[in-house]
Design an enzyme around this catalytic site. Structure first.
Site, mmCIF file in Angstrom:
data_model
loop_
_atom_site.group_PDB
_atom_site.id
_atom_site.type_symbol
_atom_site.label_atom_id
_atom_site.label_comp_id
_atom_site.label_asym_id
_atom_site.label_seq_id
_atom_site.Cartn_x
_atom_site.Cartn_y
_atom_site.Cartn_z
ATOM 1 C CD GLN A 190 -1.143 -23.241 1.806
ATOM 2 O OE1 GLN A 190 0.011 -22.618 1.836
ATOM 3 N NE2 GLN A 190 -1.397 -24.160 2.485
ATOM 4 C CG ASP A 191 -1.027 -25.997 -5.735
ATOM 5 O OD1 ASP A 191 -0.388 -25.059 -6.222
ATOM 6 O OD2 ASP A 191 -0.993 -27.078 -6.067
ATOM 7 C CG LEU A 192 -8.119 -22.655 -7.580
ATOM 8 C CD1 LEU A 192 -9.396 -22.434 -6.676
ATOM 9 C CD2 LEU A 192 -8.223 -22.051 -8.888
ATOM 10 C CG ASN A 196 -4.009 -28.054 -9.059
ATOM 11 O OD1 ASN A 196 -3.779 -29.033 -9.836
ATOM 12 N ND2 ASN A 196 -3.412 -27.535 -8.318
#
Length: 288
Positions: A190-192, A196
């Site tokens: 969900q947070d790429l 990151n």
């Protein structure tokens, strides 16, 4: 122990305050368990406390103490599934303490240091390598999205209706359609976003900090499309949508639908409003 400013938000919740109070003891317990030499915490922390570590044999690592939220509960399992392919290696895991010991990226500069188009090429090369068949223990994206459909109207009201009703209706409508006809589930984060993905030595670029789900490939493009790291403007957001879907052969309308829903989910937290996320929804909702 000094706590990075980015973690100050957790003081607003009882569980967060309790976690902050335990951090010094957690740090020392993990140092003893893995015989680590630890440096000061990285200043950019937001959802966990991370600090450079060195193993007894001199191997550089990162000790990560997770804030007890649901999004990252299976981070260790995701890293283990990838086993160092396109992502940092998991070196140790203490589930009781929500502590991870992971490979340290050197030099560790973020992907958004590159020009946007070069950065998108890197992401397009990494994503297919992360698409592993996924089931338990990872939460199904469909299950999450059903919850988003129910919560989005409530969050909109709680935040004081900070954006137009038509945006809410479009996001809820698209999510409902996506849930009714889901694609093949693979491991997605969900947070790429571009903060990151870090420059490394073992590979040119490695993914860190997954918030894993089992969901269709189209969802994996959402964080890079909606994140501001590679530019925050209508042109930049739409270019990312077009470039990443075109390069990877993803269904543009499905990526767009997931992005609208996910942006609105992250646009409010109680009475707090994050205008950048709302702007992205407005730009995508009028995307040709």
């Amino acid at each position: 122990m000094e706590i990075p400013k980015g973690l100050s938000w957790v003081r607003g919740k009882p569980a967060g305050r309790e976690w902050l109070a335990t951090l010094p003891d957690l740090r020392e317990a993990c140092a003893r368990r893995w015989s680590l030499r630890l440096g000061p915490p990285y200043p950019y922390a937001f959802a966990s406390l991370a600090m450079p570590a060195e193993l007894p044999d001199g191997t550089p690592a990162v000790l990560k103490l997770q804030c007890p939220d649901a999004d990252s509960v299976h981070e260790a399992e995701a890293l283990a599934a990838w086993d160092g392919d396109a992502a940092v290696r998991l070196l140790g895991h203490d589930p009781q303490r929500r502590a991870l010991l992971v490979e340290r990226c050197r030099p560790g500069t973020p992907l958004h240091d590159l020009p946007p188009d070069e950065a998108l090429d890197v992401v397009a090369g990494l994503l297919p390598r992360l698409w592993r068949p996924a089931g338990a223990p990872f939460t199904p994206l469909v299950e999450e999205a059903v919850g988003w459909v129910a919560r989005l109207p409530e969050r909109w009201e709680q935040a004081g209706r900070p954006y137009e009703r038509r945006l809410l209706d479009e996001a809820v409508g698209r999510l409902t359609e996506l849930v009714a006809d889901p694609g093949e589930p693979v491991l997605v984060s969900q947070d790429l976003h571009a903060g990151n993905v870090l420059r490394a030595g073992r590979e040119p670029w490695l993914v860190i900090d997954p918030k894993p789900l089992a969901g269709e490939r189209e969802f994996s493009a959402v964080p890079i499309v909606r994140g501001p790291e590679l530019g925050h403007s209508p042109e930049a957001v739409r270019r990312r949508l077009d470039r990443i879907t075109g390069t990877l052969g993803l269904d543009r309308e499905r990526v767009l639908g997931w992005a609208l829903g996910h942006c609105l989910l992250w646009a409010t937290d109680g009475t707090t409003v994050f205008p950048q996320q709302i702007e992205v929804v407005r730009w995508l909702a009028t995307s040709p």
